[in-house]
Design an enzyme around this catalytic site. Structure first.
Site: not given
Ligand code: ZN
Length: 289
Positions: A112, A148, A150, A227
Protein backbone atom coordinates in the site's frame (compact mmCIF):
# COMPACT_ATOMS: atom_id res chain seq x y z
CA UNK A 1 13.95 -22.71 -0.98
CA UNK A 2 15.56 -19.81 0.85
CA UNK A 3 13.65 -17.95 3.56
CA UNK A 4 14.79 -14.44 4.43
CA UNK A 5 13.96 -13.89 8.07
CA UNK A 6 15.27 -11.94 11.05
CA UNK A 7 14.41 -11.94 14.75
CA UNK A 8 14.54 -8.15 14.36
CA UNK A 9 11.09 -8.37 12.76
CA UNK A 10 9.70 -9.42 16.16
CA UNK A 11 11.01 -6.38 17.96
CA UNK A 12 8.42 -3.71 17.14
CA UNK A 13 4.69 -3.62 17.64
CA UNK A 14 1.71 -1.45 18.43
CA UNK A 15 -0.59 -2.92 21.08
CA UNK A 16 -3.82 -4.23 19.56
CA UNK A 17 -2.66 -3.71 15.95
CA UNK A 18 -3.46 -6.67 13.64
CA UNK A 19 -0.07 -6.38 11.90
CA UNK A 20 1.71 -8.02 14.84
CA UNK A 21 5.06 -9.81 15.35
CA UNK A 22 3.09 -13.02 15.98
CA UNK A 23 2.29 -13.16 12.26
CA UNK A 24 5.84 -13.76 11.05
CA UNK A 25 6.68 -15.73 14.20
CA UNK A 26 3.87 -18.24 13.67
CA UNK A 27 4.77 -18.72 9.99
CA UNK A 28 8.46 -19.15 10.85
CA UNK A 29 7.67 -21.77 13.51
CA UNK A 30 5.39 -23.65 11.15
CA UNK A 31 7.97 -23.78 8.36
CA UNK A 32 10.64 -24.90 10.83
CA UNK A 33 8.41 -27.63 12.20
CA UNK A 34 7.79 -28.86 8.66
CA UNK A 35 11.53 -28.57 7.89
CA UNK A 36 10.94 -26.44 4.84
CA UNK A 37 13.36 -23.70 3.75
CA UNK A 38 16.94 -22.64 4.52
CA UNK A 39 16.74 -19.57 6.72
CA UNK A 40 19.07 -16.67 6.01
CA UNK A 41 19.40 -13.24 7.58
CA UNK A 42 18.51 -10.21 5.49
CA UNK A 43 20.40 -6.91 5.46
CA UNK A 44 18.88 -3.43 5.23
CA UNK A 45 18.55 -1.80 1.83
CA UNK A 46 20.25 1.53 1.13
CA UNK A 47 18.57 4.90 0.80
CA UNK A 48 19.57 4.79 -2.86
CA UNK A 49 17.50 1.60 -3.21
CA UNK A 50 14.48 3.28 -1.61
CA UNK A 51 14.82 6.20 -4.02
CA UNK A 52 14.18 3.83 -6.93
CA UNK A 53 10.53 3.67 -5.81
CA UNK A 54 9.97 6.54 -3.38
CA UNK A 55 10.40 10.29 -3.08
CA UNK A 56 13.08 11.84 -0.93
CA UNK A 57 10.26 13.45 1.00
CA UNK A 58 8.65 10.16 2.06
CA UNK A 59 12.00 8.64 3.01
CA UNK A 60 12.77 11.70 5.14
CA UNK A 61 9.35 11.64 6.82
CA UNK A 62 9.72 7.97 7.80
CA UNK A 63 13.33 8.47 8.89
CA UNK A 64 12.43 11.44 11.07
CA UNK A 65 9.16 9.88 12.33
CA UNK A 66 7.39 12.90 10.92
CA UNK A 67 4.03 11.43 9.90
CA UNK A 68 0.63 10.48 11.20
CA UNK A 69 -1.64 7.74 9.83
CA UNK A 70 -4.25 5.93 11.91
CA UNK A 71 -3.53 2.50 10.35
CA UNK A 72 0.22 2.90 10.01
CA UNK A 73 1.62 3.69 13.45
CA UNK A 74 4.53 6.00 14.02
CA UNK A 75 6.73 3.50 15.86
CA UNK A 76 10.21 4.25 17.13
CA UNK A 77 12.92 3.14 14.67
CA UNK A 78 10.34 2.17 12.06
CA UNK A 79 12.72 3.39 9.31
CA UNK A 80 15.19 0.68 10.33
CA UNK A 81 12.57 -2.10 10.24
CA UNK A 82 11.07 -0.89 6.95
CA UNK A 83 14.52 -0.69 5.31
CA UNK A 84 15.33 -4.18 6.62
CA UNK A 85 12.07 -5.49 5.16
CA UNK A 86 12.94 -3.88 1.79
CA UNK A 87 16.45 -5.33 1.93
CA UNK A 88 14.94 -8.74 2.57
CA UNK A 89 12.72 -8.35 -0.52
CA UNK A 90 15.68 -7.32 -2.69
CA UNK A 91 17.69 -10.38 -1.59
CA UNK A 92 14.72 -12.65 -2.30
CA UNK A 93 14.44 -11.21 -5.82
CA UNK A 94 18.15 -11.79 -6.52
CA UNK A 95 18.03 -15.36 -5.24
CA UNK A 96 15.05 -16.02 -7.51
CA UNK A 97 16.82 -14.43 -10.47
CA UNK A 98 19.57 -17.00 -9.90
CA UNK A 99 17.05 -19.82 -10.12
CA UNK A 100 16.05 -20.63 -6.54
CA UNK A 101 12.68 -19.90 -4.96
CA UNK A 102 12.97 -17.33 -2.18
CA UNK A 103 10.54 -16.09 0.44
CA UNK A 104 10.88 -12.78 2.23
CA UNK A 105 9.23 -13.54 5.58
CA UNK A 106 9.43 -9.96 6.73
CA UNK A 107 7.43 -7.08 8.15
CA UNK A 108 6.32 -4.34 7.76
CA UNK A 109 4.45 -5.24 4.56
CA UNK A 110 4.65 -2.86 1.60
CA UNK A 111 2.05 -3.01 -1.15
CA UNK A 112 0.00 0.00 0.00
CA UNK A 113 3.01 2.34 0.13
CA UNK A 114 3.08 4.65 -2.91
CA UNK A 115 5.82 6.89 -4.27
CA UNK A 116 5.13 9.62 -1.77
CA UNK A 117 2.63 7.98 0.57
CA UNK A 118 2.57 5.48 3.39
CA UNK A 119 -0.61 3.75 4.59
CA UNK A 120 -2.41 0.48 5.24
CA UNK A 121 0.35 -0.81 7.62
CA UNK A 122 2.98 -0.11 4.90
CA UNK A 123 5.89 2.40 4.99
CA UNK A 124 8.04 1.46 2.00
CA UNK A 125 7.00 -0.73 -0.91
CA UNK A 126 9.14 -3.86 -0.63
CA UNK A 127 7.95 -5.33 -3.93
CA UNK A 128 8.32 -2.12 -5.94
CA UNK A 129 11.80 -1.42 -4.58
CA UNK A 130 12.95 -4.98 -5.38
CA UNK A 131 11.44 -4.90 -8.89
CA UNK A 132 12.88 -1.48 -9.73
CA UNK A 133 16.32 -2.56 -8.54
CA UNK A 134 16.31 -5.71 -10.66
CA UNK A 135 15.01 -3.80 -13.70
CA UNK A 136 17.75 -1.19 -13.30
CA UNK A 137 20.48 -3.80 -13.29
CA UNK A 138 19.15 -6.57 -15.56
CA UNK A 139 17.29 -6.79 -18.82
CA UNK A 140 14.48 -9.09 -17.69
CA UNK A 141 10.70 -9.27 -17.80
CA UNK A 142 9.10 -9.33 -14.36
CA UNK A 143 5.49 -10.26 -13.55
CA UNK A 144 4.15 -9.21 -10.17
CA UNK A 145 1.18 -11.23 -8.96
CA UNK A 146 -0.53 -9.74 -5.92
CA UNK A 147 -2.81 -12.25 -4.21
CA UNK A 148 -3.11 -10.41 -0.95
CA UNK A 149 -6.84 -9.86 -0.33
CA UNK A 150 -6.41 -6.09 -0.67
CA UNK A 151 -5.47 -4.16 -3.79
CA UNK A 152 -1.78 -3.19 -3.91
CA UNK A 153 -2.47 0.44 -4.78
CA UNK A 154 1.10 1.46 -3.95
CA UNK A 155 2.72 -1.20 -6.11
CA UNK A 156 0.39 -0.31 -8.97
CA UNK A 157 1.17 3.38 -8.66
CA UNK A 158 4.93 2.82 -8.68
CA UNK A 159 5.08 0.12 -11.38
CA UNK A 160 2.45 1.43 -13.80
CA UNK A 161 3.83 2.38 -17.22
CA UNK A 162 7.21 0.84 -16.36
CA UNK A 163 8.70 -1.14 -19.17
CA UNK A 164 9.55 -4.78 -18.53
CA UNK A 165 6.99 -5.35 -15.78
CA UNK A 166 3.30 -6.15 -15.39
CA UNK A 167 1.25 -5.89 -12.21
CA UNK A 168 -1.62 -8.35 -11.77
CA UNK A 169 -3.85 -8.25 -8.69
CA UNK A 170 -6.83 -10.17 -7.30
CA UNK A 171 -8.50 -8.44 -4.39
CA UNK A 172 -11.75 -7.80 -2.59
CA UNK A 173 -13.73 -4.81 -3.79
CA UNK A 174 -15.29 -2.89 -2.14
CA UNK A 175 -12.66 -2.88 0.59
CA UNK A 176 -9.62 -0.85 1.66
CA UNK A 177 -8.02 1.00 -0.18
CA UNK A 178 -10.93 1.33 -2.64
CA UNK A 179 -8.79 1.08 -5.80
CA UNK A 180 -8.17 -1.61 -8.43
CA UNK A 181 -11.52 -1.63 -10.18
CA UNK A 182 -10.19 -1.53 -13.74
CA UNK A 183 -7.21 -2.65 -15.77
CA UNK A 184 -5.03 -0.21 -17.69
CA UNK A 185 -1.66 -0.15 -19.41
CA UNK A 186 0.54 -2.77 -17.70
CA UNK A 187 -1.77 -3.19 -14.67
CA UNK A 188 -4.41 -5.94 -14.59
CA UNK A 189 -6.99 -5.82 -11.82
CA UNK A 190 -9.46 -8.49 -10.80
CA UNK A 191 -11.83 -7.08 -8.20
CA UNK A 192 -13.82 -9.71 -6.31
CA UNK A 193 -17.02 -9.01 -4.42
CA UNK A 194 -17.11 -9.86 -0.72
CA UNK A 195 -18.90 -13.15 -0.19
CA UNK A 196 -17.91 -14.54 -3.61
CA UNK A 197 -17.60 -18.30 -4.06
CA UNK A 198 -14.21 -20.00 -4.35
CA UNK A 199 -15.12 -20.97 -7.93
CA UNK A 200 -15.57 -17.30 -8.77
CA UNK A 201 -12.18 -16.43 -7.29
CA UNK A 202 -10.40 -19.32 -9.01
CA UNK A 203 -11.97 -18.45 -12.37
CA UNK A 204 -10.45 -14.96 -12.10
CA UNK A 205 -7.17 -16.42 -10.88
CA UNK A 206 -6.97 -18.52 -14.05
CA UNK A 207 -7.47 -15.40 -16.18
CA UNK A 208 -4.67 -13.71 -14.23
CA UNK A 209 -2.38 -16.69 -14.86
CA UNK A 210 -3.18 -16.57 -18.60
CA UNK A 211 -2.14 -12.91 -18.73
CA UNK A 212 1.14 -13.72 -17.00
CA UNK A 213 1.75 -16.72 -19.31
CA UNK A 214 1.24 -14.46 -22.35
CA UNK A 215 3.73 -11.96 -20.93
CA UNK A 216 6.24 -14.80 -20.46
CA UNK A 217 8.29 -13.39 -17.55
CA UNK A 218 11.86 -14.39 -16.64
CA UNK A 219 11.16 -13.51 -13.04
CA UNK A 220 8.00 -13.52 -10.99
CA UNK A 221 7.33 -11.69 -7.73
CA UNK A 222 4.39 -12.72 -5.60
CA UNK A 223 2.84 -10.36 -3.08
CA UNK A 224 1.47 -13.04 -0.79
CA UNK A 225 -1.27 -12.29 1.70
CA UNK A 226 -3.41 -14.71 3.64
CA UNK A 227 -6.29 -12.31 4.04
CA UNK A 228 -8.05 -13.92 1.03
CA UNK A 229 -8.49 -16.96 3.33
CA UNK A 230 -12.03 -17.47 4.59
CA UNK A 231 -10.87 -17.33 8.21
CA UNK A 232 -9.27 -13.88 7.93
CA UNK A 233 -10.81 -11.31 10.29
CA UNK A 234 -10.40 -8.30 7.98
CA UNK A 235 -11.91 -9.46 4.67
CA UNK A 236 -14.67 -11.67 3.27
CA UNK A 237 -12.95 -13.79 0.60
CA UNK A 238 -13.43 -17.57 0.22
CA UNK A 239 -10.09 -19.39 -0.14
CA UNK A 240 -9.01 -22.36 1.98
CA UNK A 241 -5.59 -23.99 2.34
CA UNK A 242 -6.18 -26.38 -0.56
CA UNK A 243 -6.87 -23.40 -2.85
CA UNK A 244 -3.57 -21.80 -1.82
CA UNK A 245 -1.77 -25.07 -2.53
CA UNK A 246 -3.34 -25.44 -5.98
CA UNK A 247 -2.76 -21.79 -6.90
CA UNK A 248 0.92 -22.15 -6.01
CA UNK A 249 1.19 -25.29 -8.12
CA UNK A 250 -0.18 -23.39 -11.09
CA UNK A 251 2.17 -20.48 -10.50
CA UNK A 252 5.11 -22.90 -10.40
CA UNK A 253 4.49 -23.87 -14.02
CA UNK A 254 5.14 -20.31 -15.25
CA UNK A 255 8.80 -19.96 -14.31
CA UNK A 256 11.26 -21.38 -11.80
CA UNK A 257 12.45 -17.89 -10.92
CA UNK A 258 9.97 -16.97 -8.20
CA UNK A 259 10.27 -14.77 -5.16
CA UNK A 260 7.56 -14.25 -2.57
CA UNK A 261 7.07 -11.23 -0.36
CA UNK A 262 4.79 -11.43 2.66
CA UNK A 263 2.06 -8.81 2.69
CA UNK A 264 -1.04 -9.30 4.91
CA UNK A 265 -2.98 -12.09 6.61
CA UNK A 266 -4.18 -11.61 10.16
CA UNK A 267 -5.51 -14.89 11.54
CA UNK A 268 -2.58 -16.05 13.66
CA UNK A 269 -4.15 -19.48 14.14
CA UNK A 270 -4.38 -20.27 10.41
CA UNK A 271 -1.66 -18.36 8.53
CA UNK A 272 1.13 -20.83 9.42
CA UNK A 273 -0.55 -23.75 7.75
CA UNK A 274 -1.83 -21.67 4.83
CA UNK A 275 1.68 -20.40 4.16
CA UNK A 276 3.08 -23.92 4.41
CA UNK A 277 0.47 -25.18 1.90
CA UNK A 278 1.28 -22.38 -0.54
CA UNK A 279 5.02 -22.95 -0.37
CA UNK A 280 4.55 -26.69 -0.60
CA UNK A 281 2.57 -26.14 -3.79
CA UNK A 282 5.39 -24.05 -5.24
CA UNK A 283 8.29 -26.34 -4.37
CA UNK A 284 6.60 -29.68 -5.00
CA UNK A 285 6.46 -29.08 -8.71
CA UNK A 286 7.35 -32.10 -10.77
CA UNK A 287 7.87 -31.80 -14.52
CA UNK A 288 4.92 -33.07 -16.47
CA UNK A 289 2.47 -32.57 -13.65
ZN1 ZN B 1 -4.16 -7.36 2.76
Amino acid sequence: MKVLYSEEFLKYYETGHPESPERVKSIKEFLEKKRIGDFINPVSCSEEDLLLAHTEELIKRVKESNFYDTDTPNIQNIYYYAALSCGSAISAAYIALNGEIAFSLARPPGHHAGRNTLGGFCYFNNMAVAVKKILKEHKVKIAVLDIDGHHGNGTEEILKENEGVIYVSLHQYPAFPGTGTTSFNNCYNFPIFPGSTPENYIQKFKKAIDIIMDFSPNLMGISLGFDAHYSDPLLDLPLDDAHYYRMAKQISTITKNIFIILEGGYNIKTIGNTCYCFINGLVSRKDGE
